[in-house]
Motif scaffolding. Structure first.
Motif, PDB file in Angstrom:
ATOM      1  N   GLU A  32       1.104   6.770  -6.883  1.00 56.67           N
ATOM      2  CA  GLU A  32       0.014   7.710  -7.127  1.00 56.67           C
ATOM      3  C   GLU A  32       0.497   9.153  -7.063  1.00 56.67           C
ATOM      4  OE1 GLU A  32      -2.939   6.669  -4.260  1.00 56.67           O
ATOM      5  OE2 GLU A  32      -3.509   4.810  -5.286  1.00 56.67           O
ATOM      6  N   GLU A  37       0.833  -1.208   0.000  1.00 56.78           N
ATOM      7  CA  GLU A  37       0.000   0.000   0.000  1.00 56.78           C
ATOM      8  C   GLU A  37       0.867   1.257   0.000  1.00 56.78           C
ATOM      9  OE1 GLU A  37      -3.698  -2.082   2.474  1.00 56.78           O
ATOM     10  OE2 GLU A  37      -2.487  -0.501   3.403  1.00 56.78           O
ATOM     11  N   LYS A  76       0.833   4.159  -2.942  1.00 55.58           N
ATOM     12  CA  LYS A  76       0.597   5.590  -2.721  1.00 55.58           C
ATOM     13  C   LYS A  76       1.756   6.431  -3.250  1.00 55.58           C
ATOM     14  CE  LYS A  76      -2.501   5.013   1.221  1.00 55.58           C
ATOM     15  NZ  LYS A  76      -2.722   5.224   2.684  1.00 55.58           N
TER      16      LYS A  76
END
Length: 244
Positions: free
Chosen positions: A31, A24, A28
Motif C-alpha cells: 500500500e 498484513e 501494508k
C-alpha cells in the motif's frame, strides 16, 4: 489428553496468527510502495570501476502494469525512452531512431551499466501476490526497529525465488531487501533510506541496488521529486509516446 489437545490447538492458532500478521505487514508495504499512478524525477548514480555516471530521468507509472521513462541527461542518454506495458518492454534509442523490444535472455542485461537489470525494472507486482511471507525475527536498522520476513515465491515466474525483507515496524516500508536465486544463492541487495511522508504514504527516496556478483558500490537511485495518484495522459502509455 485434553491438555495436549488444548496446547496443540493454541500452537496452531498462534502459528496462524503469525502467518496472518506477516501477510498484513507486506500488504501494508504494498500500500505504501504502489499507487494508482505516480510521476517522479530521479537520478541513477552508477559507480563504475573507473568513473561515476549520473543519469537523470522522468518516470511515469500506472499501478503495477504500465510505466514510461524518459532519460533527460547526460547527452549520451538524453532522449532514450523505455515503455513497459504489462509484461512487454520496449526501448527507443534516438541516435539510431530505432525501437526494440527487450525480451527473453535480454531482460537479464544491465540497464545502462547499472546494478539493475531490465528484469528488475519489469518486476513491479505486489509482494502479497507473489510471495508467502513469514516473520523470522526482529532487527534494528539505522535506529529503526524492523520485522525480518522471509518471502517464498508462490508464482511460477518470479524474478527472485526468495527474498528476505526488513520492514520498518512503524512506517511499513522496507529498509533492506536481499534477493535469492532458486539455488539459494544471494543475487541482489537493496538498502532503502531517507523515508519521507507524502500525504498518508511513507516512501523511501534513496535506494542502493547492489549486484553481489559484481564488484563496486552498486547503484544509487535518488528521487528528487515525486507525486502520487495524479492524472497522467493516456497517450503516455502507448508505443507512439516512444517517438513523440
Amino acid at each position: 489428553m485434553k491438555y495436549i489437545i488444548t496446547v496443540t490447538a493454541l500452537a496452531f492458532l498462534n502459528t496462524f496468527a503469525v502467518a496472518q500478521s506477516a501477510e498484513e505487514i507486506i500488504q501494508k508495504v504494498d500500500e505504501n510502495m504502489i499507487s494508482s499512478t505516480q510521476i517522479s524525477t530521479s537520478e541513477m548514480v552508477i559507480y563504475g570501476r573507473r568513473n561515476t555516471r549520473t543519469v537523470t530521468s522522468k518516470n511515469y507509472a500506472e499501478g503495477t502494469e504500465n510505466s514510461f521513462t524518459e532519460y533527460l541527461s547526460p547527452a549520451r542518454e538524453k532522449g532514450t525512452k523505455m515503455l513497459k506495458l504489462d509484461d512487454q518492454l520496449w526501448i527507443y534509442n534516438p541516435s539510431s531512431d530505432r525501437t526494440i523490444q527487450i525480451s527473453g535472455h535480454m531482460l537479464k542485461q544491465s540497464v545502462m551499466g547499472s546494478d539493475l537489470s531490465y528484469e528488475d525494472m519489469m518486476e513491479e507486482r505486489e509482494l502479497v501476490e507473489m510471495y508467502e511471507p513469514s516473520i523470522i525475527g526482529e532487527e534494528e536498522i539505522d535506529g529503526r526497529q524492523t520485522w525480518k520476513l522471509e518471502l517464498n515465491a508462490i508464482v511460477d515466474d518470479p524474478t527472485y525465488e526468495r527474498q528476505t525483507i526488513w520492514v520498518d515496524q512503524e512506517r511499513f516500508v522496507p529498509l533492506k531487501q536481499e534477493m535469492f536465486a532458486k539455488s539459494g544463492r544471494l543475487l541482489k541487495r537493496v538498502t532503502l533510506r531517507d523515508v519521507q511522508l507524502f500525504g498518508d504514504r511513507w516512501y523511501p527516496t534513496k535506494m542502493n541496488y547492489k549486484d553481489v556478483l559484481k564488484d563496486g558500490k552498486g547503484t544509487d537511485f535518488i528521487i528528487s521529486d515525486i507525486e502520487f495518484d495524479v492524472d497522467i495522459p493516456a497517450y503516455i502509455f502507448t508505443k507512439a509516446s516512444l517517438r513523440k
